[in-house]
Design an enzyme around this catalytic site. Structure first.
Site, PDB file in Angstrom:
ATOM      1  N   SER A  78      39.592 -86.510 -12.306  1.00  0.00           N
ATOM      2  CA  SER A  78      40.523 -86.315 -13.422  1.00  0.00           C
ATOM      3  C   SER A  78      41.665 -87.316 -13.352  1.00  0.00           C
ATOM      4  O   SER A  78      41.468 -88.467 -13.670  1.00  0.00           O
ATOM      5  CB  SER A  78      41.054 -84.888 -13.527  1.00  0.00           C
ATOM      6  OG  SER A  78      41.679 -84.722 -14.796  1.00  0.00           O
ATOM      7  N   HIS A  83      56.311 -89.801 -11.850  1.00  0.00           N
ATOM      8  CA  HIS A  83      57.402 -90.248 -12.728  1.00  0.00           C
ATOM      9  C   HIS A  83      58.676 -90.180 -11.900  1.00  0.00           C
ATOM     10  O   HIS A  83      59.077 -89.084 -11.474  1.00  0.00           O
ATOM     11  CB  HIS A  83      57.530 -89.363 -13.971  1.00  0.00           C
ATOM     12  CG  HIS A  83      56.254 -89.253 -14.739  1.00  0.00           C
ATOM     13  ND1 HIS A  83      55.833 -90.224 -15.625  1.00  0.00           N
ATOM     14  CD2 HIS A  83      55.294 -88.308 -14.738  1.00  0.00           C
ATOM     15  CE1 HIS A  83      54.671 -89.858 -16.139  1.00  0.00           C
ATOM     16  NE2 HIS A  83      54.330 -88.704 -15.619  1.00  0.00           N
ATOM     17  N   CYS A  98      39.023 -81.958 -10.812  1.00  0.00           N
ATOM     18  CA  CYS A  98      37.936 -81.051 -11.147  1.00  0.00           C
ATOM     19  C   CYS A  98      36.997 -80.949  -9.952  1.00  0.00           C
ATOM     20  O   CYS A  98      36.960 -81.824  -9.099  1.00  0.00           O
ATOM     21  CB  CYS A  98      37.156 -81.593 -12.347  1.00  0.00           C
ATOM     22  SG  CYS A  98      38.138 -81.767 -13.833  1.00  0.00           S
TER      23      CYS A  98
END
Length: 132
Positions: A78, A83, A98
Site C-alpha cells: 500500500s 509530513h 495490506c
C-alpha cells in the site's frame, strides 16, 4: 443449440488477503535539521520499511520553503508517508500495509528511533477482514 444468457462469469485469482493495518503516528522532540533533510528522510523511510518487511516500489518527496518535507512511499502492500514540521520539531507518519507480511508498527517504531523522537503517539487501525 445451447445459449447462455446473462453476464459471463470469470474467475479472478486471489493474490492477497483483504486485511491490513493502518498505523497513524505523531512524533515530537526531533532535531529540526533532520526534519528538513529531504534526502535523509527518503533514505530513512525506505530503510525502515524494508526492515519491517514491506516492498518499496517508489519513493517521492517534496522540500517546502521555508521548511518542511513530505515523503511518500508507494509499497506493494500500500503506502507510507511522512509530513514534517521542523519549526516545532514534529512530524506525522502514516503507514498502511495490506496482508500480513509487512509490519507497519515496526516500521513506525524504527523510524522514531532513527529520528530520536522524544515523544511518540501511535494508533493502529485494523482494516478489512479478520484472518485466523
Amino acid at each position: 443449440m445451447s445459449t447462455v444468457s446473462g453476464p459471463v462469469q470469470t474467475q479472478v485469482p486471489v493474490v492477497g488477503l483483504f486485511t491490513g493495518q493502518h498505523v497513524l503516528a505523531e512524533f515530537a522532540g526531533i532535531d529540526a535539521s533532520l526534519l528538513d533533510d529531504e534526502l535523509f528522510l527518503r533514505r530513512t523511510l525506505e530503510h525502515v520499511l524494508d526492515q519491517a518487511g514491506a516492498t518499496v516500489c517508489e519513493v517521492s518527496s517534496k522540500q517546502f520553503e521555508p521548511q518542511g518535507v513530505t515523503v511518500l512511499a508507494l509499497l506493494s502492500e500500500s503506502h507510507a508517508s511522512i509530513h514534517t514540521y521542523p519549526e516545532i520539531g514534529a512530524l506525522f507518519v502514516d503507514v498502511f500495509t495490506c496482508g500480513d507480511r509487512a509490519r507497519p508498527e515496526l516500521a513506525v517504531r524504527l523510524l522514531a528511533e532513527a529520528l530520536g523522537a522524544a515523544t511518540v503517539q501511535t494508533k493502529t487501525i485494523h482494516r478489512g477482514w479478520e484472518t485466523s
